[in-house]
Write a protein that holds these residues in place. Structure first.
Motif, PDB file in Angstrom:
ATOM      1  N   ARG A  41      -8.161   0.611  -9.216  1.00 27.40           N
ATOM      2  CA  ARG A  41      -7.947   1.406  -8.005  1.00 27.40           C
ATOM      3  C   ARG A  41      -6.478   1.180  -7.650  1.00 27.40           C
ATOM      4  O   ARG A  41      -6.124   0.195  -7.017  1.00 27.40           O
ATOM      5  CB  ARG A  41      -8.892   0.948  -6.895  1.00 27.40           C
ATOM      6  N   ILE A  42      -5.648   2.075  -8.116  1.00 27.72           N
ATOM      7  CA  ILE A  42      -4.204   1.872  -8.037  1.00 27.72           C
ATOM      8  C   ILE A  42      -3.582   3.030  -7.269  1.00 27.72           C
ATOM      9  O   ILE A  42      -4.058   4.163  -7.341  1.00 27.72           O
ATOM     10  CB  ILE A  42      -3.627   1.723  -9.469  1.00 27.72           C
ATOM     11  N   ILE A  43      -2.530   2.733  -6.516  1.00 22.80           N
ATOM     12  CA  ILE A  43      -1.966   3.727  -5.604  1.00 22.80           C
ATOM     13  C   ILE A  43      -0.478   3.920  -5.862  1.00 22.80           C
ATOM     14  O   ILE A  43       0.346   3.107  -5.420  1.00 22.80           O
ATOM     15  CB  ILE A  43      -2.173   3.281  -4.137  1.00 22.80           C
ATOM     16  N   PRO A  44      -0.104   4.964  -6.606  1.00 21.00           N
ATOM     17  CA  PRO A  44       1.329   5.236  -6.780  1.00 21.00           C
ATOM     18  C   PRO A  44       1.849   5.966  -5.533  1.00 21.00           C
ATOM     19  O   PRO A  44       1.570   7.144  -5.358  1.00 21.00           O
ATOM     20  CB  PRO A  44       1.365   6.137  -8.019  1.00 21.00           C
ATOM     21  N   VAL A  45       2.527   5.238  -4.651  1.00 22.31           N
ATOM     22  CA  VAL A  45       2.873   5.805  -3.339  1.00 22.31           C
ATOM     23  C   VAL A  45       4.139   6.658  -3.429  1.00 22.31           C
ATOM     24  O   VAL A  45       5.222   6.127  -3.688  1.00 22.31           O
ATOM     25  CB  VAL A  45       3.084   4.681  -2.303  1.00 22.31           C
ATOM     26  N   PRO A  46       4.012   7.977  -3.210  1.00 23.21           N
ATOM     27  CA  PRO A  46       5.170   8.858  -3.355  1.00 23.21           C
ATOM     28  C   PRO A  46       6.315   8.438  -2.436  1.00 23.21           C
ATOM     29  O   PRO A  46       6.101   8.110  -1.267  1.00 23.21           O
ATOM     30  CB  PRO A  46       4.624  10.237  -2.935  1.00 23.21           C
ATOM     31  N   GLY A  47       7.501   8.423  -3.007  1.00 20.57           N
ATOM     32  CA  GLY A  47       8.699   8.127  -2.212  1.00 20.57           C
ATOM     33  C   GLY A  47       8.912   6.657  -1.919  1.00 20.57           C
ATOM     34  O   GLY A  47       9.879   6.286  -1.263  1.00 20.57           O
ATOM     35  N   LYS A  48       8.011   5.798  -2.403  1.00 14.22           N
ATOM     36  CA  LYS A  48       8.204   4.366  -2.129  1.00 14.22           C
ATOM     37  C   LYS A  48       8.463   3.628  -3.431  1.00 14.22           C
ATOM     38  O   LYS A  48       8.043   4.054  -4.508  1.00 14.22           O
ATOM     39  CB  LYS A  48       6.963   3.790  -1.441  1.00 14.22           C
ATOM     40  N   ASP A  49       9.163   2.508  -3.281  1.00 12.94           N
ATOM     41  CA  ASP A  49       9.514   1.719  -4.458  1.00 12.94           C
ATOM     42  C   ASP A  49       9.368   0.234  -4.134  1.00 12.94           C
ATOM     43  O   ASP A  49       9.109  -0.129  -2.986  1.00 12.94           O
ATOM     44  CB  ASP A  49      10.950   2.040  -4.884  1.00 12.94           C
ATOM     45  N   VAL A  50       9.559  -0.596  -5.159  1.00  8.14           N
ATOM     46  CA  VAL A  50       9.457  -2.034  -4.965  1.00  8.14           C
ATOM     47  C   VAL A  50      10.331  -2.439  -3.775  1.00  8.14           C
ATOM     48  O   VAL A  50      11.481  -2.007  -3.663  1.00  8.14           O
ATOM     49  CB  VAL A  50       9.904  -2.781  -6.244  1.00  8.14           C
ATOM     50  N   GLY A  51       9.794  -3.248  -2.885  1.00 13.53           N
ATOM     51  CA  GLY A  51      10.534  -3.636  -1.677  1.00 13.53           C
ATOM     52  C   GLY A  51       9.945  -2.989  -0.438  1.00 13.53           C
ATOM     53  O   GLY A  51      10.064  -3.512   0.659  1.00 13.53           O
ATOM     54  N   ASN A  52       9.278  -1.829  -0.638  1.00 16.35           N
ATOM     55  CA  ASN A  52       8.604  -1.173   0.493  1.00 16.35           C
ATOM     56  C   ASN A  52       7.189  -1.731   0.644  1.00 16.35           C
ATOM     57  O   ASN A  52       6.663  -2.366  -0.266  1.00 16.35           O
ATOM     58  CB  ASN A  52       8.489   0.337   0.268  1.00 16.35           C
ATOM     59  N   THR A  53       6.600  -1.453   1.804  1.00 20.77           N
ATOM     60  CA  THR A  53       5.207  -1.837   2.051  1.00 20.77           C
ATOM     61  C   THR A  53       4.458  -0.632   2.593  1.00 20.77           C
ATOM     62  O   THR A  53       5.049   0.194   3.278  1.00 20.77           O
ATOM     63  CB  THR A  53       5.155  -2.983   3.088  1.00 20.77           C
TER      64      THR A  53
ATOM     65  N   SER B  33     -15.194  -9.947 -10.989  1.00 22.56           N
ATOM     66  CA  SER B  33     -15.262  -8.516 -10.752  1.00 22.56           C
ATOM     67  C   SER B  33     -14.136  -8.241  -9.783  1.00 22.56           C
ATOM     68  O   SER B  33     -13.736  -9.125  -9.065  1.00 22.56           O
ATOM     69  CB  SER B  33     -16.600  -8.140 -10.142  1.00 22.56           C
ATOM     70  N   VAL B  34     -13.540  -7.155  -9.663  1.00 22.27           N
ATOM     71  CA  VAL B  34     -13.816  -5.975 -10.427  1.00 22.27           C
ATOM     72  C   VAL B  34     -12.667  -5.721 -11.374  1.00 22.27           C
ATOM     73  O   VAL B  34     -12.833  -5.607 -12.563  1.00 22.27           O
ATOM     74  CB  VAL B  34     -13.950  -4.793  -9.456  1.00 22.27           C
ATOM     75  N   GLY B  35     -11.492  -5.596 -10.813  1.00 25.89           N
ATOM     76  CA  GLY B  35     -10.344  -5.296 -11.655  1.00 25.89           C
ATOM     77  C   GLY B  35      -9.105  -5.192 -10.814  1.00 25.89           C
ATOM     78  O   GLY B  35      -8.992  -5.845  -9.787  1.00 25.89           O
ATOM     79  N   LEU B  36      -8.183  -4.347 -11.257  1.00 26.02           N
ATOM     80  CA  LEU B  36      -6.943  -4.142 -10.511  1.00 26.02           C
ATOM     81  C   LEU B  36      -7.297  -3.271  -9.316  1.00 26.02           C
ATOM     82  O   LEU B  36      -7.545  -2.080  -9.453  1.00 26.02           O
ATOM     83  CB  LEU B  36      -5.902  -3.457 -11.401  1.00 26.02           C
ATOM     84  N   ASP B  37      -7.330  -3.915  -8.167  1.00 24.02           N
ATOM     85  CA  ASP B  37      -7.934  -3.247  -7.016  1.00 24.02           C
ATOM     86  C   ASP B  37      -6.952  -3.160  -5.857  1.00 24.02           C
ATOM     87  O   ASP B  37      -6.365  -4.168  -5.462  1.00 24.02           O
ATOM     88  CB  ASP B  37      -9.177  -4.045  -6.597  1.00 24.02           C
ATOM     89  N   MET B  38      -6.802  -1.977  -5.317  1.00 20.31           N
ATOM     90  CA  MET B  38      -5.937  -1.729  -4.167  1.00 20.31           C
ATOM     91  C   MET B  38      -4.525  -2.276  -4.392  1.00 20.31           C
ATOM     92  O   MET B  38      -4.011  -3.066  -3.618  1.00 20.31           O
ATOM     93  CB  MET B  38      -6.551  -2.347  -2.897  1.00 20.31           C
ATOM     94  N   ILE B  39      -3.947  -1.814  -5.483  1.00 18.46           N
ATOM     95  CA  ILE B  39      -2.583  -2.226  -5.807  1.00 18.46           C
ATOM     96  C   ILE B  39      -1.667  -1.024  -5.619  1.00 18.46           C
ATOM     97  O   ILE B  39      -1.894   0.034  -6.196  1.00 18.46           O
ATOM     98  CB  ILE B  39      -2.515  -2.731  -7.262  1.00 18.46           C
ATOM     99  N   ALA B  40      -0.641  -1.192  -4.791  1.00 16.42           N
ATOM    100  CA  ALA B  40       0.320  -0.121  -4.574  1.00 16.42           C
ATOM    101  C   ALA B  40       1.476  -0.285  -5.551  1.00 16.42           C
ATOM    102  O   ALA B  40       1.998  -1.386  -5.724  1.00 16.42           O
ATOM    103  CB  ALA B  40       0.821  -0.164  -3.141  1.00 16.42           C
TER     104      ALA B  40
END
Lengths: 155, 454
Positions: B403-415, B365-372
């Motif tokens: 539970r996925i988070i598309p973070v505005p203004g951020k891209d691969v390499g950011n945290t 359980s559960v799935g794709l969780d807290m992924i930015a």
């Protein structure tokens, strides 16, 4: 006094059903609950009666719960550690049932199984005073009801 | 048999050193009896019932914590999906109702309140549709409210219209909370085969078949399982390794069930279930990823990761089932990225990808969780990820979630860093290939043949 909470009223209703046994018709239960709630609220407004019921409640809960706690203390070995802890327990009329200890090099571990049925103060106060007593010797003191160990370690 | 000193020391080591605690004691409250066609009356009914039922919840949990020396990290409430309680109301009304619930949660001192939810696996009612539309604003304007939407079940198939809609809702929620790195999305889960007695946030709600009020419990013990694995010799075979994990799972489940029952008893409420999921925290050592590494992988993402996770998940279930008669909720290992120090590290090093995580969700359980993911990720891509998880869920007859988070203004390499139990997460890369034709087909994805069991 504020009104009785729903949980409290439910508790009263459950006790009423139990005591009425076969006579527990909805009407009878309602009557008993109403009377009880009325009585409790009347008592709550009378300061003398209130004190009496409160003491009764404390005694009642103490009898029902498991009275044995386990006190564990860790720290550097030094003189007076055991006396410090047991002195605090004795002061509050707690009965030590079992005791074991282990000293690994400098490090000291002590475990006390204590009956608190006759304890003169409540659990939270006892806990605080034991932690306080431990502080004098730089001991970390953990106090827990015994049941948790039975649950985790016995099938 | 008296308790040995070693057993006492082990218990204390578990709670003091290895971060074993009760993650949550969640009170489920039925709100169906609060319905009214008058909005202000409905709001008052809801507020009154929650305040009345949970009046003693936090205080009871604190007392039990103290008596047994077992920390309870969160005190939570779950309520009947609001789409059922307030069906027929408008989008603005739902936001209004959520504000009232948020206020109640605040006054009661609970950490989270779940139940801004809709079950739409086959289609939606007007109220359910309006609630979903209200999610972005609700999550942006409230503090404690959590939302979940179930879009698929093994019996009903997948509601692809809802999947497409949720892609947009997640995007909008991210935009509405852009100033806080889209934290709103951390409070929103899209489910397949959602359990109705789950105590964990953000997916908690009080199912319609539940009693009026009930206490459910979730535990958190990756640290103690990690020790059990670390103490095993390197040549211990799989069955024996499973046995060691199982014994530890037994102990922590027993403790969890006991604490839950005590909290329930204090409030004179029925005890529901214990959720035996291993819930990690960002604290070092309290990590599911670290367990997988201790089983024998250089890092999460190595070949064999899915198998190791399957072994762990199964062993935890075996121990938990022996320990409690009422195991419920998700009950499996959680693999959130941001909430697990080992997972964060693996993601930062590029050792795990969304694709590998997706494979792992088929055995736990559960799935794709807290992924930015990058803020530029399209709504259709998010919908595609949801559809993939739903397909795994309905085909394997298990719960899956996104539970996925598309973070505005951020891209691969950011945290991004959310702090507390939510932790921090490096932005992970997502396939940017176009899938809009597939997603826009919409309609009902047929239920798998395995759903027809009778």
């Amino acid at each position: 006094m504020s009104e009785l909470s729903e949980q409290e009223i439910r508790r009263i209703a459950e006790q009423a059903i139990e005591q009425l046994g076969e006579d527990a018709s909805p009407q009878a239960v309602e009557k008993v609950v109403k009377e009880t709630v009325h009585r409790i609220e009347r008592q709550a407004n009378d300061p003398n009666i209130k004190r009496e019921t409160e003491t009764k409640n404390v005694a009642h809960t103490k009898k029902q719960s498991n009275n044995r706690i386990i006190v564990t203390a860790f720290g550097k070995n030094q003189k007076g550690i055991l006396a410090g802890l047991t002195g605090t327990l004795a002061k509050h009329s707690c009965d030590i049932i079992d005791l074991s200890q282990k000293i690994l090099q400098e490090f000291f571990t002590i475990m006390l199984l204590v009956d608190i049925a006759q304890c003169t103060i409540d659990f939270e106060e006892l806990k605080d005073s034991l932690i306080e007593a431990g502080k004098k010797f730089d001991l970390k003191v953990v106090i827990q009801h015994e049941e948790i160990f039975n649950i985790m370690h016995r099938v | 048999m008296p308790i040995a000193l070693e057993e006492i020391l082990e218990t204390i080591r578990m709670t003091e050193v290895e971060h074993f605690d009760i993650r949550t004691v969640t009170m489920g409250i039925n709100l169906r009896d609060c319905s009214s066609d008058d909005l202000s009356r409905l709001k008052r009914n809801i507020y009154d019932k929650v305040m009345r039922m949970a009046a003693e919840h936090v205080a009871s949990a604190r007392k039990i914590e103290s008596e047994y020396g077992m920390s309870i990290a969160n005190k939570r409430i779950s309520v009947t999906p609001l789409s059922i309680v307030a069906d027929g109301y408008h989008t603005d009304d739902f936001i209004d109702i959520a504000t009232v619930l948020d206020q109640a949660a605040d006054e009661l001192g609970v950490d989270f309140l779940g139940g801004f939810s809709a079950l739409v696996q086959k289609g939606y009612s007007l109220g359910e549709y309006n609630l979903i539309q209200a999610i972005p604003e609700t999550l942006a304007s409230t503090k404690h409210i959590c939302s979940s939407v179930n879009v698929a079940t093994t019996l009903a198939g997948i509601n692809m219209d809802a999947v497409r809609l949720m892609g947009h809702v997640i995007k909008k929620t991210a935009e509405r909370t852009a100033d806080k790195d889209a934290i709103g999305c951390a409070k929103l889960v899209v489910f397949a085969n959602v359990p109705e007695d789950n105590p964990f946030i953000a997916g908690a709600f009080h199912g319609v078949s539940e009693p009026d009020v009930v206490i459910n419990v979730g535990i958190s013990g990756p640290g103690v399982v990690l020790r059990a694995v670390q103490e095993s010799p390197d040549d211990l075979d799989m069955a024996n390794l499973s046995d060691r994990i199982r014994r530890m799972a037994f102990k922590i489940t027993r403790a969890g069930e006991f604490i839950g029952k005590k909290v329930a008893q204090m409030q004179n409420l029925p005890f529901g279930i214990v959720d035996i999921s291993l819930a990690p925290t960002p604290i070092p050592g309290d990590s599911v990823a670290d367990i997988l590494k201790a089983i024998g992988l250089e890092d999460v993402g190595a070949a064999g990761t899915t198998a190791a996770l399957a072994l762990l998940n199964d062993a935890v279930k075996r121990g938990g089932m022996m320990a409690s008669s009422h195991v419920g909720g998700m009950s499996g290992a959680f693999i959130p990225v941001s909430e697990d120090a080992g997972m964060i590290e693996a993601a930062e090093r590029g050792h795990i990808s969304i694709e590998k995580l997706e494979a792992m969700t088929s055995v736990c359980s559960v799935g794709l969780d807290m992924i930015a993911v990058p803020g530029k990720t399209k709504a259709t891509t998010l919908a595609g990820i949801i559809a993939d998880e739903c397909a795994i869920g309905i085909s394997n007859n298990k719960t899956t979630a996104v539970r996925i988070i598309p973070v505005p203004g951020k891209d691969v390499g950011n945290t991004v860093d959310y702090g507390g139990l939510l932790g921090s997460a490096p932005i992970m890369s997502v396939s940017q290939l176009d899938n809009s034709l597939f997603i826009n087909r919409g309609g009902r994805f047929p239920a798998p043949a395995r759903g027809i069991r009778n």
